[in-house]
Design an enzyme around this catalytic site. Structure first.
Site, PDB file in Angstrom:
ATOM      1  N   CYS A  48      -8.092  12.348  33.884  1.00  0.00           N
ATOM      2  CA  CYS A  48      -8.886  13.527  33.494  1.00  0.00           C
ATOM      3  C   CYS A  48      -8.473  14.703  34.354  1.00  0.00           C
ATOM      4  O   CYS A  48      -8.508  14.630  35.578  1.00  0.00           O
ATOM      5  CB  CYS A  48     -10.383  13.259  33.640  1.00  0.00           C
ATOM      6  SG  CYS A  48     -11.361  14.676  33.064  1.00  0.00           S
ATOM      7  N   CYS A  50     -10.043  17.644  34.321  1.00  0.00           N
ATOM      8  CA  CYS A  50     -11.122  18.625  34.436  1.00  0.00           C
ATOM      9  C   CYS A  50     -11.412  18.941  35.900  1.00  0.00           C
ATOM     10  O   CYS A  50     -10.988  18.231  36.806  1.00  0.00           O
ATOM     11  CB  CYS A  50     -12.365  18.187  33.659  1.00  0.00           C
ATOM     12  SG  CYS A  50     -13.602  17.263  34.585  1.00  0.00           S
ATOM     13  N   CYS A  53     -14.180  16.163  37.976  1.00  0.00           N
ATOM     14  CA  CYS A  53     -13.947  14.771  38.367  1.00  0.00           C
ATOM     15  C   CYS A  53     -13.218  14.718  39.715  1.00  0.00           C
ATOM     16  O   CYS A  53     -12.360  15.543  39.994  1.00  0.00           O
ATOM     17  CB  CYS A  53     -13.129  14.058  37.290  1.00  0.00           C
ATOM     18  SG  CYS A  53     -14.080  13.716  35.800  1.00  0.00           S
TER      19      CYS A  53
HETATM   20  N1  LIG Z   1     -12.508  22.728  31.345  1.00  0.00           N
HETATM   21  C1  LIG Z   1     -13.678  22.177  31.983  1.00  0.00           C
HETATM   22  C2  LIG Z   1     -13.989  20.857  31.281  1.00  0.00           C
HETATM   23  C3  LIG Z   1     -15.022  20.036  31.996  1.00  0.00           C
HETATM   24  C4  LIG Z   1     -15.503  18.889  31.116  1.00  0.00           C
HETATM   25  O1  LIG Z   1     -16.032  19.147  30.016  1.00  0.00           O
HETATM   26  N2  LIG Z   1     -15.324  17.614  31.582  1.00  0.00           N
HETATM   27  C5  LIG Z   1     -15.713  16.510  30.727  1.00  0.00           C
HETATM   28  C6  LIG Z   1     -14.922  15.266  31.093  1.00  0.00           C
HETATM   29  S1  LIG Z   1     -15.278  14.437  32.573  1.00  0.00           S
HETATM   30  C7  LIG Z   1     -14.623  12.827  32.352  1.00  0.00           C
HETATM   31  O2  LIG Z   1     -13.889  12.600  31.254  1.00  0.00           O
HETATM   32  C8  LIG Z   1     -17.187  16.261  30.725  1.00  0.00           C
HETATM   33  O3  LIG Z   1     -17.686  15.501  29.926  1.00  0.00           O
HETATM   34  N3  LIG Z   1     -17.932  16.891  31.598  1.00  0.00           N
HETATM   35  C9  LIG Z   1     -19.374  16.785  31.649  1.00  0.00           C
HETATM   36  C10 LIG Z   1     -19.824  16.945  33.087  1.00  0.00           C
HETATM   37  O4  LIG Z   1     -18.944  17.089  33.933  1.00  0.00           O
HETATM   38  O5  LIG Z   1     -21.020  16.891  33.364  1.00  0.00           O
HETATM   39  C11 LIG Z   1     -13.408  21.973  33.467  1.00  0.00           C
HETATM   40  O6  LIG Z   1     -12.260  21.706  33.833  1.00  0.00           O
HETATM   41  O7  LIG Z   1     -14.339  22.128  34.263  1.00  0.00           O
HETATM   42 ZN   LIG Z   2     -13.298  14.994  34.141  1.00  0.00          ZN
END
Ligand SMILES: N[C@@H](CCC(=O)N[C@@H](CSCO)C(=O)NCC(=O)O)C(=O)O
Ligand SMILES: [Zn+2]
Ligand SMILES: [Zn+2]
Length: 187
Positions: A48, A50, A53
């Protein structure tokens, strides 16, 4: 351009074991480690990109999978855990001292409620499901990665046999969409 996707996959992907029964995750503190025991293997393990994480130092991606929350228990030093962002969909429980995320839990009504998000590289046993795909790839650009090099990142995932997505995989997007349709009374 030299980069690390994640140390667990940079040199190839090792498949998990079919009969795997789980193990314990430990934070990175030198002593008094937080321990979280998982009964069974993870599902939908993925890279991931994002920003939310947990990633090991120097890695562009996290490796994160899901497991039913009843299979997750804090077995040592739970007092060191805190929720990073209580407003986020995924409440990431991190160690206050070393910053490692031990588990992410969803408490609100959501397609993935009941599943906890975990990083199996924190365990010292082998056999966990291998990463199945790469998610939120373009999100690394939001964190400062030069877009002119993003094709090299996608190419590296392809060479490892992983499909790349800019949100989640089709199977997970379908679960989210079906949940939305059910809430609207359309399914
Ligand atoms: N572009 C953003 C995306 C963040 C995002 O939506 N992350 C997802 C995936 S986390 C694991 O697969 C998500 O579901 N987030 C919900 C949360 O984090 O609460 C970025 O990079 O920040
Ligand atoms: Zn993530
Ligand atoms: Zn710690």
């Amino acid at each position: 351009m030299a980069f690390s996707l994640h140390p667990v996959i940079d040199n190839g992907i090792t498949k998990g074991a079919a009969d795997f029964t789980g193990g314990t995750l430990y934070c990175h503190c030198p002593s008094d480690k937080v321990a979280v025991t998982l009964k069974g293997n993870v599902l939908h393990n993925h890279a991931c990109g994002c920003s939310k994480c947990w990633k090991p130092k120097g890695a562009l991606f996290a490796i994160i999978g899901v497991i039913p929350r009843d299979s997750v228990s804090v077995t040592a030093n739970g007092s060191k855990l805190h929720v990073l962002d209580p407003e986020a969909t995924i409440q990431r429980n991190a160690c206050k001292d070393c910053g490692v995320h031990l588990f992410g839990r969803i408490e609100k009504d959501h397609a993935f409620k009941g599943l906890d998000f975990v990083h199996v590289e924190l365990s010292d046993v082998k056999g966990w499901q291998e990463p199945q795909f790469a998610a939120f790839v373009s999100s690394i650009i939001e964190q400062g990665f030069d877009p002119k090099n993003i094709d090299q990142v996608r190419g590296k995932f392809k060479s490892l046999g992983l499909e790349t997505y800019d949100v989640l995989s089709p199977a997970l997007m379908d679960m989210l969409a079906a949940f939305t349709a059910k809430q609207a009374g359309l399914l």
